[in-house]
Enzyme design. Sequence first.
Site: not given
Length: 404
Positions: A121, A198, A201, A224, A362
Amino acid sequence: MIDIQKIRADFPILNQKVNGKQLVYFDNGATAQKPQVVIDAISRYYSEINSNIHRGVHTLSQLATDAYEASRNTIQKHINAKHNHEVIFTSGTTFGINLVANGFTALLNEGDEVMVSNLEHHSNIVPWQFLCEKTGAKLVVIPMNEKGELVMAEFDRLLSSKTKIVAVNHISNALGTINPIKEIIEKAHGVGAAVLIDGAQATPHLKPDVQVLDCDFYVFSGHKVCGPTGVGILYGKEEWLHKLPPYQGGGEMIAEVTFEKTTYADLPHKFEAGTPNIVGGIVLGTAIDYLNEIGFDNIAAYEQELLDYATEKLLQIEGLRIYGTSENKASVISFNIEGIHPYDIGTIIDKLGIAVRTGHHCAQPIMQYFNIPGTIRASFAFYNTKEEIDIFVEAVKKAQMMLT
């Protein structure tokens, strides 16, 4: 086992109609919907204990502080951090990555290397570009293949003693690919590099164990995981958080201030300047508790069913291509239909009450790799159903017929 009707009853927004049609919400990769328990917890905070934290001796301040720190403990337990002061509240994943990248400005020299992947991202690319511009370090990129997987042989080749930090996502937001982060972390540590994961997700789909992973930093966002927007978590190993300088100056992050010199507070407050998103921090703990009650094993198994079902149904549509075909992937399907712009399909199916994401998500380097302007992305959550997938597939077919 998931009781889907009971779970759907927890989410008031799912009863809503959009453009006169029953809402089908398949944009969970962008943000998850909120269960009533989370909505109630937000209201309860402002109705009953609204106050600033850590600074007041009065009762409301103490109640708010206790609730905020209890949430920190909930998150520590959830990700299995060794210490609760390794859990830093942030405004989200992007803030957490920027905090770490800014801190590494003091640790890198010209000629050092920062490694990211082709699957990132923008939030896990741009802060490292800033870092490289400031320090003279070089940005190195792990390439991907046609299936949307990282080319691990190239990772091995690129990794060297010059590599100082590797920053990769746990799961690709654009393709759903689950990356082999355990292997990446082990190999990076072998050359003395730190690793930031990261997890924006990943955290809706699985329960990360930061001690088993042995990552140095892990970041994710509250919205999220069915929590509020504007709050997130940076996990950092204690030794690394001591090495990094503060990201922001202000109240709470100081021990003592004089005009001659300021000393900083202990962890975690060193990185939590100013009045935080108090309700966000408290209610993030509520959201994590809610997901753990359902059980991440149950969530993963059910979402795999949805992914398999939707993949099979969509591939029956002539001219449809799925991008991201890794065998190890989360419940995300990015696709295009030959000869049709993804935006046009997204616009038509929105009129039928279906929410998906269209565009580059993104993640422009991924789209450049495939030489496409973007994709239609359907991302499923544990409160979605196969019946909704059927409605979605028929809507895509209708849009295809209208546009060809």
